[in-house]
Design a protein around this motif. Structure first.
Motif, PDB file in Angstrom:
ATOM      1  N   VAL A 103       0.869  -1.176   0.000  1.00 43.94           N
ATOM      2  CA  VAL A 103       0.000   0.000   0.000  1.00 43.94           C
ATOM      3  C   VAL A 103       0.911   1.233   0.000  1.00 43.94           C
ATOM      4  O   VAL A 103       1.855   1.299   0.788  1.00 43.94           O
ATOM      5  CB  VAL A 103      -0.914   0.014   1.253  1.00 43.94           C
ATOM      6  CG1 VAL A 103      -1.714   1.309   1.319  1.00 43.94           C
ATOM      7  CG2 VAL A 103      -1.843  -1.195   1.239  1.00 43.94           C
ATOM      8  N   ASP A 104       0.638   2.141  -0.901  1.00 47.63           N
ATOM      9  CA  ASP A 104       1.375   3.415  -0.906  1.00 47.63           C
ATOM     10  C   ASP A 104       0.331   4.533  -0.935  1.00 47.63           C
ATOM     11  O   ASP A 104      -0.846   4.296  -0.599  1.00 47.63           O
ATOM     12  CB  ASP A 104       2.364   3.465  -2.084  1.00 47.63           C
ATOM     13  CG  ASP A 104       3.556   4.361  -1.793  1.00 47.63           C
ATOM     14  OD1 ASP A 104       4.610   3.870  -1.350  1.00 47.63           O
ATOM     15  OD2 ASP A 104       3.426   5.592  -2.003  1.00 47.63           O
ATOM     16  N   LYS A 105       0.740   5.743  -1.335  1.00 53.28           N
ATOM     17  CA  LYS A 105      -0.184   6.890  -1.310  1.00 53.28           C
ATOM     18  C   LYS A 105      -1.516   6.604  -1.970  1.00 53.28           C
ATOM     19  O   LYS A 105      -2.568   7.027  -1.503  1.00 53.28           O
ATOM     20  CB  LYS A 105       0.438   8.049  -2.098  1.00 53.28           C
ATOM     21  CG  LYS A 105       1.467   8.804  -1.351  1.00 53.28           C
ATOM     22  CD  LYS A 105       1.959   9.926  -2.251  1.00 53.28           C
ATOM     23  CE  LYS A 105       3.209  10.502  -1.671  1.00 53.28           C
ATOM     24  NZ  LYS A 105       4.179  10.920  -2.651  1.00 53.28           N
ATOM     25  N   GLN A 106      -1.447   5.873  -3.082  1.00 54.21           N
ATOM     26  CA  GLN A 106      -2.664   5.650  -3.872  1.00 54.21           C
ATOM     27  C   GLN A 106      -3.528   4.515  -3.326  1.00 54.21           C
ATOM     28  O   GLN A 106      -4.558   4.198  -3.875  1.00 54.21           O
ATOM     29  CB  GLN A 106      -2.317   5.429  -5.349  1.00 54.21           C
ATOM     30  CG  GLN A 106      -1.373   4.293  -5.680  1.00 54.21           C
ATOM     31  CD  GLN A 106       0.100   4.662  -5.631  1.00 54.21           C
ATOM     32  OE1 GLN A 106       0.588   5.098  -4.607  1.00 54.21           O
ATOM     33  NE2 GLN A 106       0.805   4.444  -6.733  1.00 54.21           N
ATOM     34  N   GLY A 107      -3.097   3.866  -2.238  1.00 57.36           N
ATOM     35  CA  GLY A 107      -3.821   2.709  -1.716  1.00 57.36           C
ATOM     36  C   GLY A 107      -3.130   1.425  -2.152  1.00 57.36           C
ATOM     37  O   GLY A 107      -1.912   1.431  -2.402  1.00 57.36           O
ATOM     38  N   LEU A 108      -3.899   0.328  -2.249  1.00 49.65           N
ATOM     39  CA  LEU A 108      -3.291  -0.932  -2.677  1.00 49.65           C
ATOM     40  C   LEU A 108      -2.694  -0.752  -4.076  1.00 49.65           C
ATOM     41  O   LEU A 108      -3.311  -0.131  -4.948  1.00 49.65           O
ATOM     42  CB  LEU A 108      -4.363  -2.029  -2.699  1.00 49.65           C
ATOM     43  CG  LEU A 108      -3.858  -3.439  -2.986  1.00 49.65           C
ATOM     44  CD1 LEU A 108      -2.900  -3.923  -1.898  1.00 49.65           C
ATOM     45  CD2 LEU A 108      -5.030  -4.411  -3.118  1.00 49.65           C
ATOM     46  N   LEU A 109      -1.502  -1.276  -4.273  1.00 45.52           N
ATOM     47  CA  LEU A 109      -0.848  -1.082  -5.571  1.00 45.52           C
ATOM     48  C   LEU A 109      -1.335  -2.130  -6.571  1.00 45.52           C
ATOM     49  O   LEU A 109      -1.265  -3.334  -6.318  1.00 45.52           O
ATOM     50  CB  LEU A 109       0.675  -1.144  -5.412  1.00 45.52           C
ATOM     51  CG  LEU A 109       1.266  -0.064  -4.507  1.00 45.52           C
ATOM     52  CD1 LEU A 109       2.798  -0.124  -4.508  1.00 45.52           C
ATOM     53  CD2 LEU A 109       0.791   1.343  -4.905  1.00 45.52           C
ATOM     54  N   PHE A 110      -1.821  -1.623  -7.708  1.00 46.72           N
ATOM     55  CA  PHE A 110      -2.339  -2.488  -8.772  1.00 46.72           C
ATOM     56  C   PHE A 110      -1.438  -2.416  -9.994  1.00 46.72           C
ATOM     57  O   PHE A 110      -0.810  -1.382 -10.267  1.00 46.72           O
ATOM     58  CB  PHE A 110      -3.754  -2.048  -9.162  1.00 46.72           C
ATOM     59  CG  PHE A 110      -4.778  -2.373  -8.108  1.00 46.72           C
ATOM     60  CD1 PHE A 110      -5.082  -3.695  -7.800  1.00 46.72           C
ATOM     61  CD2 PHE A 110      -5.448  -1.358  -7.438  1.00 46.72           C
ATOM     62  CE1 PHE A 110      -6.032  -3.993  -6.818  1.00 46.72           C
ATOM     63  CE2 PHE A 110      -6.398  -1.650  -6.471  1.00 46.72           C
ATOM     64  CZ  PHE A 110      -6.690  -2.982  -6.162  1.00 46.72           C
ATOM     65  N   ASP A 111      -1.437  -3.509 -10.752  1.00 50.41           N
ATOM     66  CA  ASP A 111      -0.489  -3.612 -11.863  1.00 50.41           C
ATOM     67  C   ASP A 111      -0.853  -2.745 -13.080  1.00 50.41           C
ATOM     68  O   ASP A 111      -0.075  -2.659 -14.024  1.00 50.41           O
ATOM     69  CB  ASP A 111      -0.295  -5.079 -12.273  1.00 50.41           C
ATOM     70  CG  ASP A 111      -1.611  -5.753 -12.615  1.00 50.41           C
ATOM     71  OD1 ASP A 111      -2.641  -5.048 -12.715  1.00 50.41           O
ATOM     72  OD2 ASP A 111      -1.615  -6.995 -12.763  1.00 50.41           O
ATOM     73  N   ASP A 112      -2.030  -2.096 -13.044  1.00 46.09           N
ATOM     74  CA  ASP A 112      -2.377  -1.215 -14.170  1.00 46.09           C
ATOM     75  C   ASP A 112      -1.934   0.233 -13.906  1.00 46.09           C
ATOM     76  O   ASP A 112      -2.296   1.145 -14.642  1.00 46.09           O
ATOM     77  CB  ASP A 112      -3.887  -1.259 -14.425  1.00 46.09           C
ATOM     78  CG  ASP A 112      -4.689  -0.821 -13.197  1.00 46.09           C
ATOM     79  OD1 ASP A 112      -4.067  -0.526 -12.141  1.00 46.09           O
ATOM     80  OD2 ASP A 112      -5.929  -0.792 -13.281  1.00 46.09           O
ATOM     81  N   ASP A 113      -1.127   0.424 -12.864  1.00 49.34           N
ATOM     82  CA  ASP A 113      -0.720   1.776 -12.453  1.00 49.34           C
ATOM     83  C   ASP A 113       0.642   2.087 -13.068  1.00 49.34           C
ATOM     84  O   ASP A 113       1.641   1.438 -12.756  1.00 49.34           O
ATOM     85  CB  ASP A 113      -0.647   1.766 -10.910  1.00 49.34           C
ATOM     86  CG  ASP A 113      -0.214   3.091 -10.314  1.00 49.34           C
ATOM     87  OD1 ASP A 113       0.321   3.934 -11.051  1.00 49.34           O
ATOM     88  OD2 ASP A 113      -0.403   3.259  -9.092  1.00 49.34           O
TER      89      ASP A 113
END
Ligand SMILES: NC(=O)c1ccc[n+]([C@@H]2O[C@H](COP(=O)([O-])OP(=O)(O)OC[C@H]3O[C@@H](n4cnc5c(N)ncnc54)[C@H](O)[C@@H]3O)[C@@H](O)[C@H]2O)c1
Ligand SMILES: O=C(O)C[C@H](O)C(=O)O
Ligand SMILES: [Mn+2]
Length: 541
Positions: free
Chosen positions: A324-334
């Motif tokens: 989890v970073d600033k954007q919330g859970l990290l997703f692979d489409d980011d």
């Protein structure tokens, strides 16, 4: 004969009142010191009494720095006798205050080296002048873009190089005449410093891109050439540069990134300690990294490697990790993910409510972590609600709020113990007092890389390692087990700082053995233990 005044001004030579009558005569020091000759323990006693009269932690640190500036043997003898009391003064968290106020507090350079990106031509001469013929074995270098969790401090960050080296010597006996603190002053983006008339660094924005990497490379190549037995420790670079530089140099030279690798080791050791208390298995854990920067990603990778080392297939192990970073859970489409984050990013299709997983509370409630490690720089983010939710789904939640300094910690140990009704297994980044709760005294381990990097360095230097690799790092983490008695109620997950000098030896031995077993020593070594003993420096006249 050396000029007598120059001797008194040289902290490596100066003994102050401990110069004997004979030495005073030989060196021309008669009458340049008070008549009484003291021994080292008398000096230690006297300076410690002076220290105790200082009011604030900052005043205490300034006093200790005076001793350091005057007389290295006395400083390290004093430090080694009061390690628990002095660590938070010499090092984190008080060091954060001195970094923020470095220019205002400046009195002397403490043998540090300031390499300016505006004058790259001076570099070699500067390094030679600073070494002054000394056999430099260890450099701590920073560019101060990411000091602890307090951000960009430009030239002021030199104090972290100086302070980390002080701990190397106090904890592991690295010879203080063989070390060199370095700051690469490549500018600063800290607007406070850019507008401060007192600021002592280069008052322009950070230089980035090729010019930055060329400057760092010029430093690495020059230092390696001038000091062929060098162990090069990188500290508090910005997130992207830290990982890039480690990847660039780790297979070529003997180098180490403390935030990425050192923190990984201490957290793995802490989790192993916690599992030893809870009698659970590593590969059953669900791991949540909060703040996936240098430290967060470095730790996650280290714990993941441990799952694999314990026999779990990498693709299976990956399923146990969430970032989890600033954007919330990290997703692979980011598209903004760093390469280190991408490794552990999840697919949105795994979750029905993926769009809602943009905050820590939602992620905790969705994935039910059993281990949660905070390296986010965001204070108070491990809230009562989150901790209670986590505790509802696991018997002994492992919760490490590691952001430094004190004001940035994700939670206090006391709150974590209380909110989990005494079940949380806690370690903090800075020292934390015991917590009394329902009749049990909980000892709180300190998961700070300072508990391992000194021993690691001693092992690497003593064994003349060509590189520092994952096997050595893993050996360091595993060596810290067995020091704490896990059957004691309220036992800490890591050994206490009071034993730092002892377990630094343990870590050094594990690392040096790994170096020699892998045949990665530069010089032949027949007895690893003896090599470590020979490398150790002791504060004595
Ligand atoms: N205890 C230790 O030994 C130890 C070691 C290294 C770092 N640290 C601490 O960890 C913290 C991070 O250090 P670093 O070197 O990894 O810095 P970093 O800048 O590389 O990483 C910080 C990460 O936190 C993220 N972040 C920022 N705001 C956030 C938010 N609101 N929610 C979630 N994530 C957020 C950033 O995007 C970044 O990825 C610092 O406070 C540092 O003192 C502790
Ligand atoms: O310096 C510390 O206290 C640990 C760590 O390296 C950090 O950056 O916070
Ligand atoms: Mn650091």
């Amino acid at each position: 004969m050396t000029n007598p005044v120059a001797i008194l001004n040289n902290p490596f030579l100066n003994k102050g009142t401990a110069f004997t009558k004979q030495e005073r005569q030989n060196l021309g020091l008669q009458g340049l010191l008070p008549p009484k000759v003291q021994n080292l323990s008398e000096q230690v006693e006297q300076t410690y009494a002076q220290f105790q009269h200082k009011g604030s932690d900052l005043d205490k640190r300034i006093f200790l720095m005076d001793i350091f500036n005057e007389n290295r043997v006395l400083f390290y003898k004093l430090f080694s006798e009061h390690i628990v009391e002095f660590m938070p003064i010499v090092y984190d968290p008080t060091i954060a205050t001195t970094i923020e106020n470095y220019s205002e507090l400046y009195v002397q350079s403490q043998n540090a080296v300031y390499l300016s990106i505006d004058e790259p031509k001076n570099m070699e001469q500067t390094l030679r002048n600073a070494a002054d013929g000394r056999d430099i074995r260890l450099i701590v270098v920073t560019d101060a873009e990411g000091i602890l969790g307090i951000g960009d401090w430009g030239t002021n960050g030199v104090d972290i190089s100086v302070g980390k080296l002080m701990v190397y010597t106090a904890a592991a006996g690295i010879d203080p005449s063989q070390v060199m603190p370095v700051v690469l002053d490549t500018g600063t983006n800290n607007s406070k410093l850019l507008n401060d008339k007192l600021y002592l660094g280069n008052q322009h924005e950070r230089v980035t891109g090729d010019r930055f990497y060329d400057f760092v490379d010029q430093f690495v190549q020059t230092a390696e050439r001038l000091f062929p037995n060098l162990y090069l420790h990188f500290e508090d670079f910005g997130r992207d540069n830290a990982a890039n530089l480690l990847n660039k140099y780790k297979d070529q030279i003997t180098t180490f990134n403390d935030d990425i690798q050192g923190t990984g080791i201490i957290v793995l050791a802490g989790i192993l300690g916690a599992l030893n208390i809870s009698k659970q298995k590593m590969t059953d854990q669900i791991y949540l990294c909060f703040g996936a920067g240098s430290a967060g990603a470095g730790i996650t990778k280290r714990i993941f490697d441990e799952f694999v080392q314990e026999g779990m297939a990498p693709e299976e192990a990956k399923k146990h990790f969430y970032m989890v970073d600033k954007q919330g859970l990290l997703f692979d489409d980011d598209s903004t993910l760093t390469p280190e984050q991408r490794e552990f990013a999840r697919s949105r299709s795994e979750f029905e409510n993926a769009d809602q997983l943009d905050n820590l509370a939602a992620v905790v409630s969705e994935i039910h972590p059993t281990v949660m490690v905070g390296t986010s720089t965001q204070p108070g983010t491990f809230t009562e609600e989150i901790v209670k939710d986590m505790s509802a789904n696991t018997d002994r939640p492992i919760i490490f709020p590691l952001s430094n300094p004190t004001k940035l910690a994700e939670a206090t140990a006391e709150d974590l113990i209380k909110w989990s009704d005494g079940r949380a297994l806690v370690a903090t980044g800075i020292p934390a007092a015991d917590v009394e709760y329902k009749g049990v005294t909980y000892h709180i381990g300190q998961a700070n890389n300072a508990l391992v990097y000194p021993g690691l360095g001693l092992g690497v230097i003593a064994s003349t390692a060509k590189v520092l690799n994952d096997e050595m790092i893993s050996a360091a983490a595993h060596s810290l087990g067995g020091i704490v008695d896990p059957t004691q109620a309220g036992a800490a997950v890591l050994p206490p700082v009071s034993k730092l000098d002892q377990f630094s030896q343990t870590v050094a031995l594990a690392v040096a053995n790994s170096v020699v077993e892998q045949g990665l020593n530069r010089e032949s070594i027949s007895d690893v233990k003896a090599a470590i003993d020979d490398t150790r420096w002791e504060p004595k006249y």
